[in-house]
Design a protein around this motif. Sequence first.
Motif, mmCIF file in Angstrom:
data_model
loop_
_atom_site.group_PDB
_atom_site.id
_atom_site.type_symbol
_atom_site.label_atom_id
_atom_site.label_comp_id
_atom_site.label_asym_id
_atom_site.label_seq_id
_atom_site.Cartn_x
_atom_site.Cartn_y
_atom_site.Cartn_z
ATOM 1 N N PRO A 49 0.816 -1.225 0.000
ATOM 2 C CA PRO A 49 0.000 0.000 0.000
ATOM 3 C C PRO A 49 0.850 1.276 0.000
ATOM 4 C CG PRO A 49 0.022 -0.974 2.181
ATOM 5 C CD PRO A 49 0.787 -1.903 1.289
ATOM 6 N N PHE A 50 1.623 1.475 -1.099
ATOM 7 C CA PHE A 50 2.367 2.722 -1.253
ATOM 8 C C PHE A 50 1.381 3.834 -1.570
ATOM 9 C CE2 PHE A 50 5.816 -0.182 -3.094
ATOM 10 C CZ PHE A 50 6.551 -0.204 -1.934
ATOM 11 N N PRO A 51 1.521 5.028 -1.175
ATOM 12 C CA PRO A 51 2.518 5.561 -0.271
ATOM 13 C C PRO A 51 2.077 5.553 1.193
ATOM 14 C CG PRO A 51 1.368 7.381 -1.282
ATOM 15 C CD PRO A 51 0.763 6.100 -1.840
ATOM 16 N N ALA A 52 0.958 4.922 1.495
ATOM 17 C CA ALA A 52 0.468 4.897 2.882
ATOM 18 C C ALA A 52 1.482 4.245 3.823
ATOM 19 C CB ALA A 52 -0.870 4.168 2.964
ATOM 20 N N GLN A 53 2.202 3.250 3.331
ATOM 21 C CA GLN A 53 3.272 2.621 4.102
ATOM 22 C C GLN A 53 4.555 2.761 3.310
ATOM 23 O OE1 GLN A 53 2.134 -1.444 4.809
ATOM 24 N NE2 GLN A 53 0.678 -0.902 6.398
ATOM 25 N N SER A 54 5.649 3.001 4.010
ATOM 26 C CA SER A 54 6.929 3.143 3.320
ATOM 27 C C SER A 54 7.430 1.783 2.847
ATOM 28 C CB SER A 54 7.971 3.779 4.249
ATOM 29 O OG SER A 54 8.377 2.847 5.239
ATOM 30 N N HIS A 55 8.313 1.824 1.883
ATOM 31 C CA HIS A 55 8.937 0.617 1.346
ATOM 32 C C HIS A 55 9.574 -0.195 2.476
ATOM 33 C CE1 HIS A 55 11.993 -1.004 -1.863
ATOM 34 N NE2 HIS A 55 11.167 -1.941 -1.459
ATOM 35 N N GLY A 56 10.371 0.467 3.300
ATOM 36 C CA GLY A 56 11.068 -0.207 4.392
ATOM 37 C C GLY A 56 10.131 -0.782 5.431
ATOM 38 N N TYR A 57 9.108 -0.024 5.803
ATOM 39 C CA TYR A 57 8.132 -0.506 6.779
ATOM 40 C C TYR A 57 7.452 -1.776 6.268
ATOM 41 C CZ TYR A 57 3.925 -0.807 9.629
ATOM 42 O OH TYR A 57 2.920 -1.264 10.447
ATOM 43 N N PHE A 58 7.059 -1.762 5.005
ATOM 44 C CA PHE A 58 6.378 -2.937 4.454
ATOM 45 C C PHE A 58 7.344 -4.113 4.312
ATOM 46 C CE2 PHE A 58 3.901 -5.446 1.397
ATOM 47 C CZ PHE A 58 2.677 -5.444 2.050
ATOM 48 N N LEU A 59 8.594 -3.852 3.945
ATOM 49 C CA LEU A 59 9.590 -4.933 3.902
ATOM 50 C C LEU A 59 9.762 -5.570 5.274
ATOM 51 C CD1 LEU A 59 12.396 -3.587 1.542
ATOM 52 C CD2 LEU A 59 11.017 -5.652 1.220
ATOM 53 N N ASP A 60 9.793 -4.748 6.320
ATOM 54 C CA ASP A 60 9.868 -5.305 7.675
ATOM 55 C C ASP A 60 8.719 -6.270 7.935
ATOM 56 O OD1 ASP A 60 12.189 -3.988 8.467
ATOM 57 O OD2 ASP A 60 11.137 -2.403 9.567
ATOM 58 N N ARG A 61 7.513 -5.904 7.558
ATOM 59 C CA ARG A 61 6.336 -6.756 7.791
ATOM 60 C C ARG A 61 6.436 -8.052 6.971
ATOM 61 N NH1 ARG A 61 6.523 -2.714 10.145
ATOM 62 N NH2 ARG A 61 7.465 -4.060 11.649
ATOM 63 N N VAL A 62 6.860 -7.951 5.726
ATOM 64 C CA VAL A 62 6.970 -9.136 4.867
ATOM 65 C C VAL A 62 8.024 -10.090 5.409
ATOM 66 C CG1 VAL A 62 7.645 -9.948 2.566
ATOM 67 C CG2 VAL A 62 6.066 -8.010 2.796
ATOM 68 N N VAL A 63 9.201 -9.569 5.753
ATOM 69 C CA VAL A 63 10.264 -10.423 6.287
ATOM 70 C C VAL A 63 9.818 -11.071 7.592
ATOM 71 C CG1 VAL A 63 12.604 -10.401 7.254
ATOM 72 C CG2 VAL A 63 12.140 -9.231 5.097
ATOM 73 N N GLU A 64 9.202 -10.297 8.465
ATOM 74 C CA GLU A 64 8.720 -10.814 9.749
ATOM 75 C C GLU A 64 7.727 -11.975 9.558
ATOM 76 O OE1 GLU A 64 5.554 -8.738 12.580
ATOM 77 O OE2 GLU A 64 7.511 -7.750 12.666
ATOM 78 N N ARG A 65 6.850 -11.854 8.569
ATOM 79 C CA ARG A 65 5.812 -12.875 8.349
ATOM 80 C C ARG A 65 6.302 -14.108 7.599
ATOM 81 N NH1 ARG A 65 1.903 -8.179 6.734
ATOM 82 N NH2 ARG A 65 1.077 -7.674 8.789
ATOM 83 N N THR A 66 7.452 -13.987 6.923
ATOM 84 C CA THR A 66 7.900 -15.094 6.065
ATOM 85 C C THR A 66 9.237 -15.705 6.470
ATOM 86 O OG1 THR A 66 9.049 -13.617 4.508
ATOM 87 C CG2 THR A 66 6.702 -14.094 4.065
ATOM 88 N N ILE A 67 9.911 -15.168 7.447
ATOM 89 C CA ILE A 67 11.305 -15.528 7.736
ATOM 90 C C ILE A 67 11.520 -17.020 7.986
ATOM 91 C CG2 ILE A 67 11.217 -15.044 10.213
ATOM 92 C CD1 ILE A 67 14.102 -13.766 9.740
#
Length: 159
Positions: A49-67
């Motif tokens: 959901p750009f630009p509501a969430q930053s690239h880095g913020y969303f990457l943090d969520r994706v990595v956290e959910r898939t690690i």
Amino acid sequence: MILSTIDLPGGSRLAIISLFGSNRPTTIVDWQRKVFDHFDATINQIDCPFPAQSHGYFLDRVVERTIERWDYLMLFDMDAIPLRPDFVGHVWDKIRDDRTLFGGAQQSNHILVNGSAQNVYVSPCFLAISRDLYLKLGRPTFDHTPRGDCAEELTWRVK
């Protein structure tokens, strides 16, 4: 979140992730998938959901959910594509030592650290890392920090 991975030798799993948003034409996303399909490489294109969430913020969520579902991770911007059909093996050769952060070089000229904006870092436009290295680095944020742009903290911690 569904995540497809590529099986590597020794039972390791590689996840290739690309974030996209409504701020870019969908044809770019379609062409990126066509290139990955041509190279027989599975890519996970995730709507962010750009630009509501930053690239880095969303990457943090994706990595956290898939690690727990990958041993190695490659990130591509939605408009970044590999040019070689053997890119998976080439990149895996670089990062499988679990000590190497690999990818495109970038410089964030707008952030001064110790009076200088001369820090070159591995950019998330194309970035590859092992889970083991990411954990050894203390699970750094991909979001902006006082000393870096998106994903720059990884490079700071590797140094």
